[in-house]
Motif scaffolding. Structure first.
Motif, PDB file in Angstrom:
ATOM      1  N   LEU A  48       0.834  -1.214   0.000  1.00 12.41           N
ATOM      2  CA  LEU A  48       0.000   0.000   0.000  1.00 12.41           C
ATOM      3  C   LEU A  48       0.862   1.254   0.000  1.00 12.41           C
ATOM      4  O   LEU A  48       0.600   2.213  -0.733  1.00 12.41           O
ATOM      5  N   ALA A  49       1.895   1.242   0.844  1.00 10.87           N
ATOM      6  CA  ALA A  49       2.770   2.417   0.925  1.00 10.87           C
ATOM      7  C   ALA A  49       3.401   2.695  -0.431  1.00 10.87           C
ATOM      8  O   ALA A  49       3.444   3.849  -0.887  1.00 10.87           O
ATOM      9  N   GLU A  50       3.855   1.648  -1.104  1.00  8.72           N
ATOM     10  CA  GLU A  50       4.495   1.835  -2.410  1.00  8.72           C
ATOM     11  C   GLU A  50       3.529   2.413  -3.440  1.00  8.72           C
ATOM     12  O   GLU A  50       3.929   3.161  -4.321  1.00  8.72           O
ATOM     13  N   SER A  51       2.245   2.054  -3.299  1.00 12.79           N
ATOM     14  CA  SER A  51       1.273   2.564  -4.277  1.00 12.79           C
ATOM     15  C   SER A  51       0.991   4.050  -4.070  1.00 12.79           C
ATOM     16  O   SER A  51       0.343   4.683  -4.898  1.00 12.79           O
ATOM     17  N   GLY A  52       1.467   4.602  -2.965  1.00 14.75           N
ATOM     18  CA  GLY A  52       1.268   6.032  -2.716  1.00 14.75           C
ATOM     19  C   GLY A  52       2.371   6.899  -3.283  1.00 14.75           C
ATOM     20  O   GLY A  52       2.361   8.119  -3.124  1.00 14.75           O
ATOM     21  N   ARG A  53       3.324   6.268  -3.975  1.00 12.38           N
ATOM     22  CA  ARG A  53       4.436   7.047  -4.541  1.00 12.38           C
ATOM     23  C   ARG A  53       3.914   7.997  -5.613  1.00 12.38           C
ATOM     24  O   ARG A  53       3.061   7.640  -6.418  1.00 12.38           O
ATOM     25  N   GLU A  54       4.416   9.215  -5.603  1.00 15.61           N
ATOM     26  CA  GLU A  54       3.945  10.231  -6.561  1.00 15.61           C
ATOM     27  C   GLU A  54       5.106  10.774  -7.387  1.00 15.61           C
ATOM     28  O   GLU A  54       6.247  10.744  -6.932  1.00 15.61           O
TER      29      GLU A  54
ATOM     30  N   ASN B  22       8.230  13.395  -2.676  1.00 13.72           N
ATOM     31  CA  ASN B  22       7.507  12.405  -1.864  1.00 13.72           C
ATOM     32  C   ASN B  22       7.804  12.584  -0.379  1.00 13.72           C
ATOM     33  O   ASN B  22       6.913  12.446   0.457  1.00 13.72           O
ATOM     34  N   ARG B  25       5.997  15.670   0.804  1.00 17.70           N
ATOM     35  CA  ARG B  25       4.549  15.417   0.907  1.00 17.70           C
ATOM     36  C   ARG B  25       4.201  14.720   2.220  1.00 17.70           C
ATOM     37  O   ARG B  25       3.075  14.830   2.706  1.00 17.70           O
ATOM     38  N   ARG B 107      -6.511   6.164  -5.213  1.00 20.02           N
ATOM     39  CA  ARG B 107      -5.803   5.226  -4.352  1.00 20.02           C
ATOM     40  C   ARG B 107      -4.610   5.916  -3.676  1.00 20.02           C
ATOM     41  O   ARG B 107      -4.402   5.775  -2.469  1.00 20.02           O
ATOM     42  N   ALA B 108      -3.851   6.668  -4.474  1.00 26.07           N
ATOM     43  CA  ALA B 108      -2.694   7.366  -3.917  1.00 26.07           C
ATOM     44  C   ALA B 108      -3.130   8.353  -2.838  1.00 26.07           C
ATOM     45  O   ALA B 108      -2.472   8.503  -1.809  1.00 26.07           O
ATOM     46  N   VAL B 111      -4.022   6.443   0.336  1.00 32.50           N
ATOM     47  CA  VAL B 111      -2.803   6.023   1.029  1.00 32.50           C
ATOM     48  C   VAL B 111      -2.169   7.230   1.712  1.00 32.50           C
ATOM     49  O   VAL B 111      -1.699   7.145   2.849  1.00 32.50           O
ATOM     50  N   HIS B 112      -2.199   8.356   0.999  1.00 33.55           N
ATOM     51  CA  HIS B 112      -1.616   9.574   1.569  1.00 33.55           C
ATOM     52  C   HIS B 112      -2.334   9.952   2.868  1.00 33.55           C
ATOM     53  O   HIS B 112      -1.696  10.265   3.873  1.00 33.55           O
ATOM     54  N   LEU B 131       8.937   4.129  -0.118  1.00 33.61           N
ATOM     55  CA  LEU B 131       8.684   4.988  -1.272  1.00 33.61           C
ATOM     56  C   LEU B 131       9.980   5.405  -1.957  1.00 33.61           C
ATOM     57  O   LEU B 131      10.003   5.618  -3.171  1.00 33.61           O
ATOM     58  N   LEU B 165      -6.413   0.689   5.934  1.00 30.97           N
ATOM     59  CA  LEU B 165      -6.899   0.491   4.563  1.00 30.97           C
ATOM     60  C   LEU B 165      -7.258  -0.976   4.315  1.00 30.97           C
ATOM     61  O   LEU B 165      -6.976  -1.522   3.246  1.00 30.97           O
ATOM     62  N   GLU B 168      -8.959  -1.861   1.144  1.00 30.90           N
ATOM     63  CA  GLU B 168      -8.060  -1.819  -0.004  1.00 30.90           C
ATOM     64  C   GLU B 168      -7.230  -3.094  -0.081  1.00 30.90           C
ATOM     65  O   GLU B 168      -6.957  -3.614  -1.159  1.00 30.90           O
TER      66      GLU B 168
END
Lengths: 229, 174
Positions: A48-54, B22, B25, B107-108, B111-112, B131, B165, B168
């Motif tokens: 999940l954490a990895e999917s939050g990468r922007e 990242n 953020r 989704r992002a 998670v954020h 990340l 989550l 998810e």
């Protein structure tokens, strides 16, 4: 197997557990339900954490470029300030001895101030929103700022090309004075000049504008892209 | 003639912008503050660069500068941070009414938001390791914490994230 489940699961999931230790831990989690669920939960959280990468937005990238250009300019201005001080002292000394005539040029105050501002780089004066395109040919927009130069209120828009040539477009609400040694166009509506190592192009339409740069081609390009006439 | 330090600096550091962004953020709750922190990080880094303090490895160097700049900000700020996040409509994604890109954005953002429910230490540790791909030892040096503590923070943070989550997670496993 003696271990701290949290640290072991974190190290295992992060790929920091190798060799026999990793094999031993894998054997262990197959046999122990608590450790198995610990790893599973950690794995889900990691996924999940990895999917939050922007991705960093493009405008942030451009802001970084602009702020580095401005930081450099401040340093340059500081050095220029000392250089100017030393030159002034030398000129004053020579003048007091009567060895030279200090009337080296007769530029109007506004033109002198514009040239000094151009040399100093983006001003620390009030930052303003740009009202010009972010690209003028191969010139990329850097920053905009407002201030007063020789009693004329101006808004300046700075650009740079890939080779590092800088062009600044000064806009005012009234006509810029004509630079000493300027050459007028055939219809007399625009003029261009070379002064202090810079090239100047001035026009009154669509708004009174003075384009200053260290490369004649880029100054001409900017004036054409802006439709100055 | 020496090369322009700005060109050299930007060539070395701009590829790391995603990393800094990242991290910013997960350090600043507000978008404007994120942008400010990214800029502050690059200005500090450039000043160090010009002072002949060039790093052997740019990524951990920039991350450390970003963390320190973030800490400085929060020391100056007297108010407790409050998370401001965009509205997210999870229902719309389950109905298959939005395109893949929009789903990824939703989704992002989820998670954020969940990351901001973790402790600061857990969130930063997860950001740096999961990340940005730093090792526990590198994170330990950056955050001035023992490696074992970093691993514990990361694991507890991951578990908490999975719990927050959980729906998810079910979708992930489905």
């Amino acid at each position: 197997m003696k271990h701290d489940p949290e640290k072991a699961a974190a190290a295992y999931l992060s790929g920091e557990m190798r060799g026999r230790r990793r094999a031993g831990f894998e054997q262990h989690i197959v046999e122990w339900e608590d450790c198995w669920s610990e790893v599973q939960l950690g794995r889900a959280g990691r996924s999940l954490a990895e999917s939050g990468r922007e991705l960093g937005p493009q405008e942030v990238r451009e802001q970084v470029r602009a702020v580095i250009a401005a930081t450099s300019a401040r340093r340059h201005r500081w050095r220029l300030g000392w250089g100017t001080t030393i030159l002034s002292l030398v000129a004053l000394g020579l003048a007091s001895l009567g060895y030279m005539n200090l009337q080296s040029h007769n530029q109007p105050d506004v033109i002198d101030a514009v040239l000094a501002d151009y040399r100093a780089g983006p001003s620390v004066a009030q930052s303003v929103q740009p009202n010009l395109p972010t690209r003028l040919g191969d010139l990329h927009y850097l920053t905009s700022y407002a201030g007063t130069l020789g009693e004329l209120d101006v808004v300046a828009h700075a650009y740079r090309d890939p080779a590092g040539h800088r062009v600044v477009v000064y806009q005012a609400d009234r006509t810029f004075p004509v630079a000493d040694g300027a050459e007028h166009s055939g219809d007399g509506r625009t003029w261009s000049a070379a002064a202090d190592g810079a090239v100047l192009f001035c026009a009154d339409h669509p708004v009174p504008s003075l384009v200053v740069g260290d490369d004649e081609r880029e100054v001409t390009l900017a004036a054409r892209e802006l439709g100055l006439r | 003639m020496s090369a322009d330090p700005r060109v050299e600096f930007l060539a070395a550091t701009l590829p790391c912008l995603d990393l800094v962004y990242n991290l910013a953020r997960r350090t600043m709750p507000d978008r404007d503050l994120v942008d400010d922190l990214v800029q502050e990080t690059y200005v500090r880094a450039f000043e160090a660069w010009c002072s002949r303090r060039k790093p052997r490895r740019v990524e951990p160097w920039l991350a450390t500068i970003c963390l320190n700049a973030g800490r400085s900000y929060w020391r100056r700020a007297s108010t407790r941070r409050e998370v401001t996040t965009e509205e997210v409509d999870l229902g719309a994604t389950s109905q298959g009414e939005v395109e893949d890109r929009a789903v990824a954005q939703v989704r992002a953002e989820l998670v954020h938001q969940a990351l901001w429910q973790l402790s600061d230490e857990q969130r930063i540790a997860i950001t740096l390791m999961d990340l940005n791909g730093f090792s526990a030892s590198q994170v330990a040096r950056m955050t001035r914490s023992p490696r074992g503590t970093v691993l514990s923070r990361v694991h507890r943070g991951r578990k908490r994230l999975a719990q927050i989550l959980s729906k998810e997670v079910e979708r992930l496993e489905a």
